[in-house]
Design a protein around this motif. Sequence first.
Motif, PDB file in Angstrom:
ATOM      1  N   GLU A   1      -1.878   3.522 -11.775  1.00 19.31           N
ATOM      2  CA  GLU A   1      -2.078   4.705 -11.256  1.00 19.31           C
ATOM      3  C   GLU A   1      -3.601   4.955 -10.803  1.00 19.31           C
ATOM      4  OE1 GLU A   1      -1.014   9.098 -11.508  1.00 19.31           O
ATOM      5  OE2 GLU A   1       0.119   7.152 -12.184  1.00 19.31           O
ATOM      6  N   ASP A   2      -3.748   5.336  -9.249  1.00 23.39           N
ATOM      7  CA  ASP A   2      -5.088   5.627  -8.540  1.00 23.39           C
ATOM      8  C   ASP A   2      -5.216   5.133  -8.307  1.00 23.39           C
ATOM      9  OD1 ASP A   2      -5.002   8.626  -8.932  1.00 23.39           O
ATOM     10  OD2 ASP A   2      -5.962   8.469 -10.833  1.00 23.39           O
ATOM     11  N   LYS A   3      -4.906   3.611  -7.975  1.00 21.19           N
ATOM     12  CA  LYS A   3      -5.600   2.650  -7.790  1.00 21.19           C
ATOM     13  C   LYS A   3      -4.802   1.247  -6.464  1.00 21.19           C
ATOM     14  CE  LYS A   3      -8.106   1.719 -11.496  1.00 21.19           C
ATOM     15  NZ  LYS A   3      -8.109   0.441 -13.631  1.00 21.19           N
ATOM     16  N   VAL A   4      -3.620   1.239  -7.215  1.00 19.17           N
ATOM     17  CA  VAL A   4      -2.091   0.480  -6.353  1.00 19.17           C
ATOM     18  C   VAL A   4      -1.094   1.539  -5.530  1.00 19.17           C
ATOM     19  CG1 VAL A   4      -1.249  -2.212  -6.286  1.00 19.17           C
ATOM     20  CG2 VAL A   4      -3.786  -1.849  -7.399  1.00 19.17           C
ATOM     21  N   PHE A   5      -0.511   0.806  -4.534  1.00 25.09           N
ATOM     22  CA  PHE A   5       0.644   1.462  -4.447  1.00 25.09           C
ATOM     23  C   PHE A   5       1.183   1.191  -2.962  1.00 25.09           C
ATOM     24  CE2 PHE A   5      -3.279   4.277  -4.886  1.00 25.09           C
ATOM     25  CZ  PHE A   5      -2.443   5.412  -5.214  1.00 25.09           C
ATOM     26  N   LEU A   6       2.681   0.863  -3.720  1.00 26.15           N
ATOM     27  CA  LEU A   6       3.594   0.737  -2.773  1.00 26.15           C
ATOM     28  C   LEU A   6       3.559   1.420  -1.326  1.00 26.15           C
ATOM     29  CD1 LEU A   6       4.991  -2.467  -2.284  1.00 26.15           C
ATOM     30  CD2 LEU A   6       6.929  -1.249  -3.411  1.00 26.15           C
ATOM     31  N   VAL A   7       3.269   0.966  -0.161  1.00 27.83           N
ATOM     32  CA  VAL A   7       3.372   1.882   0.462  1.00 27.83           C
ATOM     33  C   VAL A   7       4.729   1.527   2.097  1.00 27.83           C
ATOM     34  CG1 VAL A   7       2.481   3.329   2.763  1.00 27.83           C
ATOM     35  CG2 VAL A   7       1.639   2.464   1.074  1.00 27.83           C
ATOM     36  N   GLU A   8       5.319   2.387   2.338  1.00 23.94           N
ATOM     37  CA  GLU A   8       5.991   2.217   3.653  1.00 23.94           C
ATOM     38  C   GLU A   8       5.528   2.595   5.253  1.00 23.94           C
ATOM     39  OE1 GLU A   8      10.172   2.694   5.987  1.00 23.94           O
ATOM     40  OE2 GLU A   8      10.343   4.054   3.808  1.00 23.94           O
ATOM     41  N   PHE A   9       4.915   1.791   5.721  1.00 27.80           N
ATOM     42  CA  PHE A   9       4.360   1.963   7.171  1.00 27.80           C
ATOM     43  C   PHE A   9       5.391   2.198   7.888  1.00 27.80           C
ATOM     44  CE2 PHE A   9       0.859   0.855   4.476  1.00 27.80           C
ATOM     45  CZ  PHE A   9      -0.490   1.642   5.110  1.00 27.80           C
ATOM     46  N   VAL A  10       4.916   3.115   9.127  1.00 27.10           N
ATOM     47  CA  VAL A  10       6.011   3.458   9.729  1.00 27.10           C
ATOM     48  C   VAL A  10       5.085   3.451  11.901  1.00 27.10           C
ATOM     49  CG1 VAL A  10       7.513   4.700   8.887  1.00 27.10           C
ATOM     50  CG2 VAL A  10       5.840   5.857  10.073  1.00 27.10           C
ATOM     51  N   ASP A  11       5.618   3.475  12.563  1.00 30.03           N
ATOM     52  CA  ASP A  11       4.558   3.746  13.605  1.00 30.03           C
ATOM     53  C   ASP A  11       5.019   4.652  14.309  1.00 30.03           C
ATOM     54  OD1 ASP A  11       7.855   3.567  14.973  1.00 30.03           O
ATOM     55  OD2 ASP A  11       7.285   1.753  16.142  1.00 30.03           O
ATOM     56  N   GLU A  12       4.819   5.087  15.955  1.00 34.89           N
ATOM     57  CA  GLU A  12       4.633   6.694  16.286  1.00 34.89           C
ATOM     58  C   GLU A  12       6.184   6.642  16.287  1.00 34.89           C
ATOM     59  OE1 GLU A  12       3.483   3.743  18.798  1.00 34.89           O
ATOM     60  OE2 GLU A  12       1.957   3.421  17.641  1.00 34.89           O
ATOM     61  N   LYS A  13       7.031   6.401  16.422  1.00 32.17           N
ATOM     62  CA  LYS A  13       8.408   6.285  16.656  1.00 32.17           C
ATOM     63  C   LYS A  13       9.270   6.860  15.212  1.00 32.17           C
ATOM     64  CE  LYS A  13       8.860   3.470  19.983  1.00 32.17           C
ATOM     65  NZ  LYS A  13       9.586   2.335  20.498  1.00 32.17           N
ATOM     66  N   GLY A  14       8.579   6.334  14.270  1.00 36.36           N
ATOM     67  CA  GLY A  14       9.270   6.894  12.698  1.00 36.36           C
ATOM     68  C   GLY A  14       9.914   5.089  12.512  1.00 36.36           C
ATOM     69  N   ASP A  15       9.527   3.734  13.538  1.00 36.16           N
ATOM     70  CA  ASP A  15       9.809   3.092  12.582  1.00 36.16           C
ATOM     71  C   ASP A  15       9.527   2.092  11.640  1.00 36.16           C
ATOM     72  OD1 ASP A  15      12.556   3.574  14.845  1.00 36.16           O
ATOM     73  OD2 ASP A  15      11.766   2.331  16.502  1.00 36.16           O
ATOM     74  N   THR A  16       9.542   1.576  10.587  1.00 33.19           N
ATOM     75  CA  THR A  16       8.629   0.979   9.758  1.00 33.19           C
ATOM     76  C   THR A  16       9.024  -0.320  10.333  1.00 33.19           C
ATOM     77  OG1 THR A  16      10.854   1.728   8.294  1.00 33.19           O
ATOM     78  CG2 THR A  16       9.575  -0.483   7.371  1.00 33.19           C
ATOM     79  N   ILE A  17       7.283  -0.489  10.296  1.00 29.48           N
ATOM     80  CA  ILE A  17       6.910  -1.472  10.431  1.00 29.48           C
ATOM     81  C   ILE A  17       6.488  -2.934   8.845  1.00 29.48           C
ATOM     82  CG2 ILE A  17       3.931  -2.739  10.454  1.00 29.48           C
ATOM     83  CD1 ILE A  17       3.564   0.948  12.226  1.00 29.48           C
ATOM     84  N   GLY A  18       6.398  -3.852  10.080  1.00 28.65           N
ATOM     85  CA  GLY A  18       6.724  -5.468   9.385  1.00 28.65           C
ATOM     86  C   GLY A  18       7.635  -5.446   8.454  1.00 28.65           C
ATOM     87  N   ASN A  19       7.755  -5.630   7.235  1.00 26.32           N
ATOM     88  CA  ASN A  19       8.818  -6.082   5.815  1.00 26.32           C
ATOM     89  C   ASN A  19       9.227  -4.667   5.406  1.00 26.32           C
ATOM     90  OD1 ASN A  19       8.067  -8.648   6.545  1.00 26.32           O
ATOM     91  ND2 ASN A  19       6.607  -8.335   5.191  1.00 26.32           N
ATOM     92  N   GLY A  20       8.154  -3.736   5.416  1.00 27.49           N
ATOM     93  CA  GLY A  20       9.215  -2.258   5.420  1.00 27.49           C
ATOM     94  C   GLY A  20       8.031  -1.544   4.282  1.00 27.49           C
ATOM     95  N   MET A  21       7.512  -2.691   3.217  1.00 25.95           N
ATOM     96  CA  MET A  21       6.369  -2.557   2.124  1.00 25.95           C
ATOM     97  C   MET A  21       5.420  -2.653   2.259  1.00 25.95           C
ATOM     98  SD  MET A  21       9.302  -2.113  -0.986  1.00 25.95           S
ATOM     99  CE  MET A  21      10.609  -3.053  -1.015  1.00 25.95           C
ATOM    100  N   GLU A  22       4.393  -2.811   1.984  1.00 23.26           N
ATOM    101  CA  GLU A  22       3.221  -3.145   2.068  1.00 23.26           C
ATOM    102  C   GLU A  22       2.150  -2.880   0.588  1.00 23.26           C
ATOM    103  OE1 GLU A  22       0.357  -5.807   3.611  1.00 23.26           O
ATOM    104  OE2 GLU A  22       1.958  -5.433   5.185  1.00 23.26           O
ATOM    105  N   THR A  23       1.142  -3.934   0.121  1.00 22.50           N
ATOM    106  CA  THR A  23       0.577  -2.800  -1.091  1.00 22.50           C
ATOM    107  C   THR A  23      -0.674  -2.870  -0.966  1.00 22.50           C
ATOM    108  OG1 THR A  23       1.559  -4.420  -2.632  1.00 22.50           O
ATOM    109  CG2 THR A  23      -0.559  -3.979  -2.885  1.00 22.50           C
ATOM    110  N   VAL A  24      -0.661  -1.410  -0.889  1.00 25.80           N
ATOM    111  CA  VAL A  24      -2.587  -0.838  -0.416  1.00 25.80           C
ATOM    112  C   VAL A  24      -2.930  -0.801  -1.718  1.00 25.80           C
ATOM    113  CG1 VAL A  24      -1.812  -0.555   1.311  1.00 25.80           C
ATOM    114  CG2 VAL A  24      -1.727   1.479  -0.009  1.00 25.80           C
ATOM    115  N   TYR A  25      -4.319  -0.544  -1.782  1.00 23.43           N
ATOM    116  CA  TYR A  25      -5.453  -0.310  -2.641  1.00 23.43           C
ATOM    117  C   TYR A  25      -6.237   1.356  -2.383  1.00 23.43           C
ATOM    118  CZ  TYR A  25      -5.211  -4.671  -4.219  1.00 23.43           C
ATOM    119  OH  TYR A  25      -4.572  -5.896  -4.532  1.00 23.43           O
ATOM    120  N   ILE A  26      -6.359   2.143  -2.892  1.00 21.29           N
ATOM    121  CA  ILE A  26      -7.178   3.297  -3.414  1.00 21.29           C
ATOM    122  C   ILE A  26      -8.008   3.592  -1.591  1.00 21.29           C
ATOM    123  CG2 ILE A  26      -8.533   3.619  -5.058  1.00 21.29           C
ATOM    124  CD1 ILE A  26      -7.199   6.907  -5.597  1.00 21.29           C
TER     125      ILE A  26
END
Length: 66
Positions: free
Chosen positions: A33-58
Amino acid sequence: MKFRENDVIVSIVDISPIIRKGTKGVILFILEEDKVFLVEFVDEKGDTIGNGMETVYIYQIIKYTK
């Protein structure tokens, strides 16, 4: 700032060589909570970047506003 699942976010730092500052994504899951998230990043076309999920910090993201 409180983040929720399905929030659209933008990276404010380079997270990896392919996920650069300014890349948009969506929070898929809150790992810590309020610290670490699993995020799906996309490019300009809306296609998933990389492995589909990335762990990121606030300190690496902000909520996307139009």
